[in-house]
Enzyme design. Structure first.
Site, PDB file in Angstrom:
ATOM      1  N   LYS A  41       0.823  -1.218   0.000  1.00 63.55           N
ATOM      2  CA  LYS A  41       0.000   0.000   0.000  1.00 63.55           C
ATOM      3  C   LYS A  41       0.852   1.261   0.000  1.00 63.55           C
ATOM      4  CE  LYS A  41      -3.768  -2.207   2.608  1.00 63.55           C
ATOM      5  NZ  LYS A  41      -4.729  -2.510   1.563  1.00 63.55           N
TER       6      LYS A  41
ATOM      7  N   CYS B 226     -13.917  -5.154   3.344  1.00 64.33           N
ATOM      8  CA  CYS B 226     -13.431  -5.937   4.487  1.00 64.33           C
ATOM      9  C   CYS B 226     -13.664  -5.191   5.796  1.00 64.33           C
ATOM     10  CB  CYS B 226     -11.949  -6.299   4.348  1.00 64.33           C
ATOM     11  SG  CYS B 226     -11.594  -7.211   2.865  1.00 64.33           S
TER      12      CYS B 226
HETATM   13  N1  C6P Z   1      -7.361  -3.023   3.054  1.00 64.21           N
HETATM   14  C1  C6P Z   1      -8.700  -2.257   1.188  1.00 64.21           C
HETATM   15  O1  C6P Z   1      -9.053  -2.285   0.001  1.00 64.21           O
HETATM   16  P1  C6P Z   1      -3.166  -6.576   4.050  1.00 64.21           P
HETATM   17  O2  C6P Z   1      -4.193  -7.211   3.168  1.00 64.21           O
HETATM   18  O3  C6P Z   1      -2.665  -7.502   5.127  1.00 64.21           O
HETATM   19  O4  C6P Z   1      -2.063  -5.913   3.285  1.00 64.21           O
HETATM   20  O5  C6P Z   1      -3.895  -5.351   4.784  1.00 64.21           O
HETATM   21  C2  C6P Z   1      -5.060  -5.591   5.536  1.00 64.21           C
HETATM   22  C3  C6P Z   1      -5.630  -4.304   6.009  1.00 64.21           C
HETATM   23  C4  C6P Z   1      -5.596  -4.030   7.369  1.00 64.21           C
HETATM   24  N2  C6P Z   1      -6.042  -2.868   7.858  1.00 64.21           N
HETATM   25  C5  C6P Z   1      -6.564  -1.917   7.069  1.00 64.21           C
HETATM   26  C6  C6P Z   1      -7.025  -0.628   7.660  1.00 64.21           C
HETATM   27  C7  C6P Z   1      -6.650  -2.147   5.683  1.00 64.21           C
HETATM   28  O6  C6P Z   1      -7.160  -1.198   4.904  1.00 64.21           O
HETATM   29  C8  C6P Z   1      -6.185  -3.374   5.153  1.00 64.21           C
HETATM   30  C9  C6P Z   1      -6.330  -3.679   3.694  1.00 64.21           C
HETATM   31  C10 C6P Z   1      -7.556  -3.149   1.628  1.00 64.21           C
HETATM   32  O7  C6P Z   1      -9.212  -1.504   2.014  1.00 64.21           O
HETATM   33  C11 C6P Z   1      -7.767  -4.554   1.154  1.00 64.21           C
HETATM   34  S1  C6P Z   1      -9.158  -5.315   1.914  1.00 64.21           S
END
Ligand code: C6P
Length: 424
Positions: free
Chosen positions: A242, A382
């Site tokens: 990100k 999510c």
């Molecule tokens: N949100 C979104 O489209 P990962 O998948 O482990 O890199 O990150 C998870 C995650 C945890 N906390 C927050 C606040 C997030 O936004 C995310 C990932 C993405 O909003 C994919 S669901």
């Protein structure tokens, strides 16, 4: 200033001009057509694009230095180990971590939080203990705690969101007490864009409990300057993908004393000191928490991403996103039926706009935008607890990064007028 594969000299950096239209040239993927239109990428909260310097770092690692780390005594292994450990120190410094041993490489935020849950949580939590979460959390900061609570008998408690999309902080002291063992919350909401006042929250937690504070920084580290030490938290999680880095790499930062007190999360090679039939002993930090061959290329790519972000400047990134947010909210308000979600005050938000548009379904909106070459996300993001709070099954979400321009916003606004024309 284009900050591509070759870093500009220090002299050039002394007076950088922040120009997103120039910066975006560092991102080869952005230079393409989708559905016969120039791509407009507004799905940065899901994942960001990668600058040429990160692609080059990945390629040159695999072309010249690829070997396993901490194992071989040959030249390639030495180079790979140095690059991997340099990346740890570099990425740690980016978020204010002074001790590289406190920087654990993980697969991403999700794994970082799971590490805390399955190592610290399973070891420490007992029946009657309380974990305080917020209604604003991504599932990654909900489900691991539910799983661990089921096994330990701990209870989850919740800090609510108000009508503005802000945490109801007045209620926080009443939710804290002797039984609170952990407060785990997001720094920035991936749905509402709300930037939570983490340092103040930590202060309140310390006043009213002995709880640990874990921060989910997935949507913060890419967008604003973060210093884990001045936030005062005990642990902080974020994802590389990100923030212009590769997928499959992320970080758990935590205080050394906390990490020292925690048992390993996974077992295997690399994390041991001595293995006997009767049992094993553990390697020193940070290796105790990095079982197996790590994502070496990912760490090197993340380090290159951090170099890039620092050259652009985190303060400049945050400023640009605020300007873009203000511009977008002004223009989106002119689209009939547009209902923006999240705090009214732009200063309390990062560059995320979730919205509803009349009765149009978010999936239809995003399909039409896609046909115009515009990438946004539709769904519950999510964060089903947030959706429940909003009374919506899903939203459409546009999320900005520093390479987005007002032209991108104009394209989206025009396309939303088209959506409105179709759905009435
Ligand atoms: N949100 C979104 O489209 P990962 O998948 O482990 O890199 O990150 C998870 C995650 C945890 N906390 C927050 C606040 C997030 O936004 C995310 C990932 C993405 O909003 C994919 S669901």
């Amino acid at each position: 200033m284009s900050l591509g594969a070759t870093a500009p000299s220090r002299a050039t950096l002394a007076t950088p001009v922040f120009d997103p239209a120039v910066l975006r040239r560092d991102f080869p993927i952005l230079d393409q057509e989708v559905n016969s239109r120039d791509l407009v990428y507004l799905d940065n909260a899901a994942t960001t694009q990668k600058p040429a310097s990160v692609l080059t770092a990945l390629e040159s690692y695999y072309r010249r230095d690829n070997a396993n780390v901490h194992r071989g005594i040959h030249e390639l292994s030495r180079r790979a180990t140095v690059a991997y450990e340099d990346a740890r120190a570099r990425v740690g410094r980016f978020v204010g971590a002074t001790d590289p041993a406190e920087v654990i490489f993980t697969r991403g935020t999700t794994e970082s939080i799971n590490l805390m849950a399955w190592s610290w949580g399973l070891d420490v939590l007992r029946e009657g203990d309380e974990i305080l979460l917020t209604e604003m959390e991504h599932h990654s900061n909900v489900v691991p705690w539910q799983l661990v609570a089921q096994r330990t008998g701990a209870t989850l408690r919740w800090l609510e969101i108000d009508d503005q999309g802000l945490l109801e902080l007045d209620a926080l002291p009443k939710l804290l007490g002797q039984r609170t063992r952990l407060v785990s919350l997001t720094h920035v909401s991936n749905v509402l864009g709300t930037v939570n006042p983490v340092a103040d929250i930590v202060h309140t937690v310390r006043e009213h409990s002995d709880a640990l504070v874990l921060i989910d920084g997935a949507q913060a580290v890419p967008h604003l300057p973060v210093d884990v030490r001045s936030l005062g938290c005990d642990a902080y999680a974020f994802s590389g993908h990100k923030m212009c880095g590769p997928t499959g790499i992320g970080v758990l930062w935590a205080r050394r004393a906390l990490l020292d007190s925690m048992p390993p999360f996974q077992g295997g090679g690399e994390m041991i000191r001595v293995v006997e039939r009767e049992g094993s002993t553990w390697a020193d930090l940070p290796h105790k928490f990095e079982a197996g061959t790590p994502n070496i290329a990912g760490a090197i790519g993340l380090s290159a991403a951090v170099d890039y972000l620092e050259r652009v400047g985190m303060a400049a990134i945050a400023r640009h996103e605020h300007e873009l947010l203000t511009y977008a909210l002004d223009h989106l308000a002119e689209v009939p039926g547009f209902r923006g979600l999240g705090p009214d005050q732009v200063e309390l938000r990062s560059g995320v706009i979730s919205f509803a548009l009349g009765d149009a379904h978010p999936h239809d909106i995003s399909t039409i935008l896609d046909s115009e070459g515009i990438a946004v996300r539709a769904g519950h993001h999510c964060a089903q607890l947030v959706m429940r709070h909003l009374g919506l099954p899903a939203t459409t979400r546009a999320s900005f990064y520093f390479y987005n321009t007002t032209d991108d916003v104009d394209r989206m606004v025009t396309a939303l007028h088209v959506v409105k024309g179709i759905f009435g």
